[in-house]
Scaffold this motif. Sequence first.
Motif, PDB file in Angstrom:
ATOM      1  N   ALA A  75       3.803   4.262 -11.052  1.00  0.00           N
ATOM      2  CA  ALA A  75       3.055   2.996 -10.770  1.00  0.00           C
ATOM      3  C   ALA A  75       3.921   1.950 -10.478  1.00  0.00           C
ATOM      4  O   ALA A  75       3.527   1.356  -9.264  1.00  0.00           O
ATOM      5  CB  ALA A  75       2.213   2.556 -11.893  1.00  0.00           C
ATOM      6  N   LEU A  76       4.898   1.807 -11.050  1.00  0.00           N
ATOM      7  CA  LEU A  76       5.611   0.532 -10.774  1.00  0.00           C
ATOM      8  C   LEU A  76       6.755   0.873  -9.259  1.00  0.00           C
ATOM      9  O   LEU A  76       7.104   0.048  -8.543  1.00  0.00           O
ATOM     10  CB  LEU A  76       6.741   0.227 -11.891  1.00  0.00           C
ATOM     11  CG  LEU A  76       5.845  -0.390 -13.107  1.00  0.00           C
ATOM     12  CD1 LEU A  76       6.857  -0.489 -14.372  1.00  0.00           C
ATOM     13  CD2 LEU A  76       5.412  -1.695 -12.872  1.00  0.00           C
ATOM     14  N   GLY A  77       7.208   2.311  -9.394  1.00  0.00           N
ATOM     15  CA  GLY A  77       7.825   2.629  -8.225  1.00  0.00           C
ATOM     16  C   GLY A  77       6.908   2.525  -6.994  1.00  0.00           C
ATOM     17  O   GLY A  77       7.527   2.031  -5.797  1.00  0.00           O
ATOM     18  N   THR A  78       5.657   2.847  -7.137  1.00  0.00           N
ATOM     19  CA  THR A  78       5.031   2.738  -5.868  1.00  0.00           C
ATOM     20  C   THR A  78       4.678   1.189  -5.224  1.00  0.00           C
ATOM     21  O   THR A  78       5.007   0.547  -4.336  1.00  0.00           O
ATOM     22  CB  THR A  78       3.568   3.206  -6.163  1.00  0.00           C
ATOM     23  OG1 THR A  78       3.807   4.564  -6.473  1.00  0.00           O
ATOM     24  CG2 THR A  78       2.688   2.947  -4.879  1.00  0.00           C
ATOM     25  N   LEU A  79       4.383   0.141  -6.490  1.00  0.00           N
ATOM     26  CA  LEU A  79       4.440  -1.218  -6.083  1.00  0.00           C
ATOM     27  C   LEU A  79       5.744  -1.687  -5.589  1.00  0.00           C
ATOM     28  O   LEU A  79       6.055  -2.519  -4.786  1.00  0.00           O
ATOM     29  CB  LEU A  79       4.237  -1.941  -7.552  1.00  0.00           C
ATOM     30  CG  LEU A  79       2.650  -1.719  -7.985  1.00  0.00           C
ATOM     31  CD1 LEU A  79       2.558  -2.451  -9.307  1.00  0.00           C
ATOM     32  CD2 LEU A  79       1.654  -2.204  -6.881  1.00  0.00           C
ATOM     33  N   GLY A  80       6.986  -1.089  -6.319  1.00  0.00           N
ATOM     34  CA  GLY A  80       8.112  -1.285  -5.442  1.00  0.00           C
ATOM     35  C   GLY A  80       8.358  -0.974  -4.126  1.00  0.00           C
ATOM     36  O   GLY A  80       8.958  -1.720  -3.414  1.00  0.00           O
ATOM     37  N   LEU A  81       7.867   0.159  -3.772  1.00  0.00           N
ATOM     38  CA  LEU A  81       7.670   0.457  -2.404  1.00  0.00           C
ATOM     39  C   LEU A  81       7.185  -0.412  -1.212  1.00  0.00           C
ATOM     40  O   LEU A  81       7.621  -0.803  -0.581  1.00  0.00           O
ATOM     41  CB  LEU A  81       7.363   2.043  -2.140  1.00  0.00           C
ATOM     42  CG  LEU A  81       8.141   3.037  -2.663  1.00  0.00           C
ATOM     43  CD1 LEU A  81       7.240   4.478  -2.757  1.00  0.00           C
ATOM     44  CD2 LEU A  81       9.343   3.228  -1.693  1.00  0.00           C
ATOM     45  N   PHE A  82       6.146  -0.961  -1.985  1.00  0.00           N
ATOM     46  CA  PHE A  82       5.209  -1.860  -1.030  1.00  0.00           C
ATOM     47  C   PHE A  82       6.042  -3.256  -0.831  1.00  0.00           C
ATOM     48  O   PHE A  82       6.341  -3.809   0.011  1.00  0.00           O
ATOM     49  CB  PHE A  82       4.078  -2.395  -1.593  1.00  0.00           C
ATOM     50  CG  PHE A  82       3.071  -1.410  -1.373  1.00  0.00           C
ATOM     51  CD1 PHE A  82       2.312  -1.200  -0.141  1.00  0.00           C
ATOM     52  CD2 PHE A  82       2.673  -0.488  -2.241  1.00  0.00           C
ATOM     53  CE1 PHE A  82       1.513  -0.189   0.275  1.00  0.00           C
ATOM     54  CE2 PHE A  82       1.498   0.575  -1.945  1.00  0.00           C
ATOM     55  CZ  PHE A  82       1.086   0.484  -0.645  1.00  0.00           C
ATOM     56  N   VAL A  83       6.824  -3.737  -2.065  1.00  0.00           N
ATOM     57  CA  VAL A  83       7.561  -4.751  -2.139  1.00  0.00           C
ATOM     58  C   VAL A  83       8.900  -4.428  -1.040  1.00  0.00           C
ATOM     59  O   VAL A  83       9.092  -5.732  -0.392  1.00  0.00           O
ATOM     60  CB  VAL A  83       7.926  -5.184  -3.398  1.00  0.00           C
ATOM     61  CG1 VAL A  83       9.104  -6.457  -3.741  1.00  0.00           C
ATOM     62  CG2 VAL A  83       6.566  -5.684  -4.351  1.00  0.00           C
ATOM     63  N   SER A  84       9.483  -3.653  -1.245  1.00  0.00           N
ATOM     64  CA  SER A  84      10.707  -3.324  -0.376  1.00  0.00           C
ATOM     65  C   SER A  84      10.177  -3.147   1.065  1.00  0.00           C
ATOM     66  O   SER A  84      11.048  -3.725   2.005  1.00  0.00           O
ATOM     67  CB  SER A  84      11.468  -2.073  -0.920  1.00  0.00           C
ATOM     68  OG  SER A  84      10.530  -0.980  -0.644  1.00  0.00           O
ATOM     69  N   ALA A  85       9.141  -2.745   1.469  1.00  0.00           N
ATOM     70  CA  ALA A  85       8.523  -2.681   2.783  1.00  0.00           C
ATOM     71  C   ALA A  85       8.348  -3.802   3.236  1.00  0.00           C
ATOM     72  O   ALA A  85       8.762  -4.215   4.577  1.00  0.00           O
ATOM     73  CB  ALA A  85       7.448  -1.753   2.967  1.00  0.00           C
ATOM     74  N   MET A  86       7.884  -5.002   2.310  1.00  0.00           N
ATOM     75  CA  MET A  86       7.689  -6.237   3.110  1.00  0.00           C
ATOM     76  C   MET A  86       9.048  -7.103   3.174  1.00  0.00           C
ATOM     77  O   MET A  86       9.125  -8.077   4.029  1.00  0.00           O
ATOM     78  CB  MET A  86       6.720  -7.161   1.975  1.00  0.00           C
ATOM     79  CG  MET A  86       5.326  -6.424   2.247  1.00  0.00           C
ATOM     80  SD  MET A  86       4.184  -7.258   1.301  1.00  0.00           S
ATOM     81  CE  MET A  86       4.351  -6.598  -0.247  1.00  0.00           C
ATOM     82  N   SER A  87       9.984  -6.866   2.166  1.00  0.00           N
ATOM     83  CA  SER A  87      11.147  -7.750   2.062  1.00  0.00           C
ATOM     84  C   SER A  87      12.047  -7.148   2.880  1.00  0.00           C
ATOM     85  O   SER A  87      12.898  -8.184   3.538  1.00  0.00           O
ATOM     86  CB  SER A  87      11.427  -7.796   0.662  1.00  0.00           C
ATOM     87  OG  SER A  87      11.820  -6.428   0.162  1.00  0.00           O
TER      88      SER A  87
END
Length: 192
Positions: A75-87
Motif C-alpha cells: 500500500a505504501l509503495g503504491t502511494l510512493g509511486l504516485f508521489v514519485s511520478a508527480m515529484s
Amino acid sequence: MGLIGGLIELLFGGGRNVVRETAEVFRENAEAGAQRSAGLQEATLTQFASEFSRGGSGFDRVMDGVNRIPRPALALGTLGLFVSAMSDPVWFAQRMQGLSLVPEPLWWLLGVVVSFYFGARHQVKAQNFQREIAMTMARVPAVVENLSVLKSLQPGDPGVADAGPDAALSLAALSPNHNSALEDWKALRRAG
C-alpha cells in the motif's frame, strides 16, 4: 385426582419436564445457547491470547513481524509511486522503462506468488473488479448519449438561442454586445 396427579407426575415428575424437552427439539433453549456461545468466545480469546503472548522465542516474534510487512509495504509503495511520478516524472519514467524489460514469465510468477500469499481474497477482489468493469461498460451508451446532449447545449451554438423566424434577433444573439466595464479596463491598461 389420582388420574390427574398421575398425568402431572408423568409429565413433570422425577426432575423432568417433558413439555420443555419436547419444545427444545424444535427450538433451541436460549439460555443454553448463550452459555455455549460464551464458552466458544472464551475459548477463541484464550487461543488468540496464547498465540500473541510474549512467551514465544525471539524467532517467533521476528516471524510475526515479517508476516505483517507485505500489505502495508504494498500500500505504501503504491502511494510512493504516485508521489514519485508527480515529484520527479523523469526518474519515474526511467523506472517504468526498466519494468517494461521484465519478461512476461516473471510477471506470471509474481502474480502466482501474490495470489498464493493473499489467497482467495485476491481472487474475490479480481472477480468483483471484472464485474464492476462489465457494469461500467454497460453504462457507456448512456454516457455517450448524455455527452452528445451536453455538447448540444454549448453556449456558442445558435440552436440554444433560437429566435425562430426573426433574422435580426438571431444576428443580435450571435454578435458580441458592448461591455462598458471591459472597455474601461482596457483603457486603464493602455494608460498605465
